[in-house]
Scaffold this motif. Structure first.
Motif, PDB file in Angstrom:
ATOM      1  N   HIS A   1     -26.936   0.519 -18.025  1.00 34.70           N
ATOM      2  CA  HIS A   1     -26.866  -0.927 -17.777  1.00 34.70           C
ATOM      3  C   HIS A   1     -27.483  -1.319 -16.431  1.00 34.70           C
ATOM      4  O   HIS A   1     -27.305  -2.448 -15.980  1.00 34.70           O
ATOM      5  N   ASP A   2     -28.201  -0.389 -15.794  1.00 35.12           N
ATOM      6  CA  ASP A   2     -28.914  -0.636 -14.535  1.00 35.12           C
ATOM      7  C   ASP A   2     -27.974  -1.221 -13.470  1.00 35.12           C
ATOM      8  O   ASP A   2     -28.255  -2.264 -12.873  1.00 35.12           O
ATOM      9  N   PRO A   3     -26.870  -0.509 -13.179  1.00 35.08           N
ATOM     10  CA  PRO A   3     -25.891  -1.044 -12.231  1.00 35.08           C
ATOM     11  C   PRO A   3     -26.384  -0.938 -10.794  1.00 35.08           C
ATOM     12  O   PRO A   3     -27.181  -0.041 -10.467  1.00 35.08           O
ATOM     13  N   PRO A   4     -25.907  -1.798  -9.900  1.00 33.36           N
ATOM     14  CA  PRO A   4     -26.308  -1.714  -8.498  1.00 33.36           C
ATOM     15  C   PRO A   4     -25.603  -0.603  -7.730  1.00 33.36           C
ATOM     16  O   PRO A   4     -26.007  -0.266  -6.621  1.00 33.36           O
ATOM     17  N   VAL A   5     -24.537  -0.047  -8.324  1.00 35.93           N
ATOM     18  CA  VAL A   5     -23.769   1.015  -7.670  1.00 35.93           C
ATOM     19  C   VAL A   5     -23.649   2.190  -8.634  1.00 35.93           C
ATOM     20  O   VAL A   5     -23.284   2.019  -9.804  1.00 35.93           O
ATOM     21  N   LEU A   6     -23.960   3.402  -8.142  1.00 35.62           N
ATOM     22  CA  LEU A   6     -23.812   4.616  -8.934  1.00 35.62           C
ATOM     23  C   LEU A   6     -22.853   5.569  -8.224  1.00 35.62           C
ATOM     24  O   LEU A   6     -22.993   5.821  -7.021  1.00 35.62           O
ATOM     25  N   ILE A   7     -21.890   6.091  -8.988  1.00 30.12           N
ATOM     26  CA  ILE A   7     -20.966   7.106  -8.496  1.00 30.12           C
ATOM     27  C   ILE A   7     -21.163   8.329  -9.385  1.00 30.12           C
ATOM     28  O   ILE A   7     -20.791   8.332 -10.563  1.00 30.12           O
ATOM     29  N   LEU A   8     -21.766   9.372  -8.838  1.00 30.10           N
ATOM     30  CA  LEU A   8     -22.183  10.525  -9.617  1.00 30.10           C
ATOM     31  C   LEU A   8     -21.479  11.784  -9.119  1.00 30.10           C
ATOM     32  O   LEU A   8     -21.696  12.216  -7.986  1.00 30.10           O
ATOM     33  N   ASP A   9     -20.643  12.353  -9.961  1.00 33.11           N
ATOM     34  CA  ASP A   9     -19.883  13.555  -9.603  1.00 33.11           C
ATOM     35  C   ASP A   9     -20.624  14.766 -10.159  1.00 33.11           C
ATOM     36  O   ASP A   9     -20.660  14.992 -11.373  1.00 33.11           O
ATOM     37  N   GLU A  10     -21.247  15.533  -9.270  1.00 33.84           N
ATOM     38  CA  GLU A  10     -22.021  16.725  -9.634  1.00 33.84           C
ATOM     39  C   GLU A  10     -23.090  16.401 -10.688  1.00 33.84           C
ATOM     40  O   GLU A  10     -23.081  16.944 -11.794  1.00 33.84           O
ATOM     41  N   PRO A  11     -24.047  15.519 -10.380  1.00 28.05           N
ATOM     42  CA  PRO A  11     -24.999  15.083 -11.403  1.00 28.05           C
ATOM     43  C   PRO A  11     -25.923  16.166 -11.940  1.00 28.05           C
ATOM     44  O   PRO A  11     -26.442  16.031 -13.049  1.00 28.05           O
ATOM     45  N   THR A  12     -26.156  17.238 -11.180  1.00 23.99           N
ATOM     46  CA  THR A  12     -27.067  18.282 -11.661  1.00 23.99           C
ATOM     47  C   THR A  12     -26.334  19.537 -12.112  1.00 23.99           C
ATOM     48  O   THR A  12     -26.958  20.580 -12.323  1.00 23.99           O
ATOM     49  N   ASP A  13     -25.027  19.445 -12.277  1.00 23.60           N
ATOM     50  CA  ASP A  13     -24.241  20.596 -12.717  1.00 23.60           C
ATOM     51  C   ASP A  13     -24.728  21.063 -14.087  1.00 23.60           C
ATOM     52  O   ASP A  13     -24.831  20.287 -15.034  1.00 23.60           O
ATOM     53  N   GLY A  14     -25.051  22.344 -14.197  1.00 20.25           N
ATOM     54  CA  GLY A  14     -25.469  22.906 -15.474  1.00 20.25           C
ATOM     55  C   GLY A  14     -26.944  22.778 -15.774  1.00 20.25           C
ATOM     56  O   GLY A  14     -27.405  23.247 -16.826  1.00 20.25           O
ATOM     57  N   LEU A  15     -27.718  22.151 -14.885  1.00 18.73           N
ATOM     58  CA  LEU A  15     -29.144  21.985 -15.128  1.00 18.73           C
ATOM     59  C   LEU A  15     -29.941  23.157 -14.560  1.00 18.73           C
ATOM     60  O   LEU A  15     -29.539  23.770 -13.567  1.00 18.73           O
TER      61      LEU A  15
END
Length: 324
Positions: free
Chosen positions: A152-166
């Protein structure tokens, strides 16, 4: 300052346990904040309170000007959240799940199509769109979770371990995507991968035992490393340690192994020119003269009290010996 995230005095207790204790900070538009800390430090709990997923015992959070407690729908509409584990309905396919999220977010037909095309292409989901999520690898599940967070193209992103498993290539792609989005958003990333902070974050915050213990740019925190501006020298001549230690701005010298020395500066001063002049004056034969590259993990261990000794050799694995 255009604050997109305002955190004031957050406290969270679970019975006698205080998981988060008086955390306060602000994040403006255009900043990527790396949220670091050992396991159990309070990172995920803080992020859950920022997103409204968990109610704080005390304190407040405002997102894009909206109080998360008093105006939860308006605040959450402006947040994209990737939680631990990237939970999703296992029997759905990625495309059906993303359409479901689009419905929940109230996207109109044109916006839905445009945003679906964007996230599918930029998170690289084309190959698995019609495959049940429960059959996907951990890395693809994580990518589906990231896609729903940014849909939804939000102005705020909260990302918990976004690259985990990549894998390494996928990590690079996600980091590039975060860096590209950062221009128009406020982003908080919780990560255990300290190289990720160097790669994408403009600011780093370390939390330990529920409180903030360090806050600054990655470069500012790296300057707290015991190895900041230290000089490595390989030299087989006699009296090297003693001569290095006699330099005005050298606080300590250690022999890492036979003929390899590390000189530490006083107060983080730059000492490589002094060492180079000494080498020239003494006519030493050297095969190496270089400045150490401080790393954020050195600072992390120092600040959080884990492995605080200066135990780094050239390969960052040997214990120092022979300190002068």
């Amino acid at each position: 300052m255009d604050w997109m995230i305002e955190v004031e005095g957050l406290v969270k207790t679970f019975g006698h346990l205080t998981a988060v204790n008086g955390v306060s900070f602000n994040v403006p538009k255009g900043e990527v904040l790396g949220f670091l800390g050992p396991n159990g430090a309070g990172k995920s709990t803080t992020m859950k309170m920022i997103t409204g997923f968990m109610t704080p015992t005390a304190g407040s959070v405002r997102v894009a000007g909206y109080d998360v407690d008093d105006q939860p729908i308006a605040a959450k509409a402006r947040i994209g959240y990737l939680p631990e584990g990237a939970p999703a309905y296992p029997d759905m396919t990625p495309i059906s799940f993303l359409n479901f999220v689009a419905d929940v977010r109230g996207l109109d037909t044109a916006t839905r199509r445009r945003r679906l095309d964007y996230v599918i292409a930029n998170v690289h989901l084309e190959a698995v769109l019609e495959q049940p999520i429960e059959t996907l690898s951990k890395g693809f599940k994580r990518r589906v979770g990231l896609a729903q967070a940014i849909l939804h193209d939000p102005p705020v992103l909260i990302l918990d371990e976004p690259t985990d498993g990549l894998d390494p290539n996928q990590k690079h792609e996600v980091r590039s995507l975060i860096a590209d989005m950062a221009k128009e958003k406020a982003i908080i990333i919780s990560t255990h991968i300290l190289e990720e902070v160097d790669a994408v974050c403009t600011r780093a915050m370390i939390i330990a035992e529920g409180g903030i213990v360090a806050d600054g740019t990655p470069a500012e925190l790296e300057r707290q490393s015991p190895f900041h501006n230290a000089v490595l020298i390989d030299c087989q001549d006699d009296g090297v340690a003693e001569a290095l230690f006699a330099l005005a701005n050298v606080s300590q010298v250690e022999e890492i192994q036979g003929g390899r020395y590390r000189a530490y500066p006083k107060h983080g001063e730059t000492i490589v020119a002094e060492v180079a002049d000494l080498v020239k004056q003494r006519n030493w034969s050297t095969s190496r003269l270089s400045v150490e590259s401080p790393r954020l993990d050195d600072v992390f261990r120092k600040i959080t009290g884990v492995g605080t000794g200066t135990d780094r050799s050239e390969n960052r694995g040997e214990n120092p010996e022979g300190a002068a």
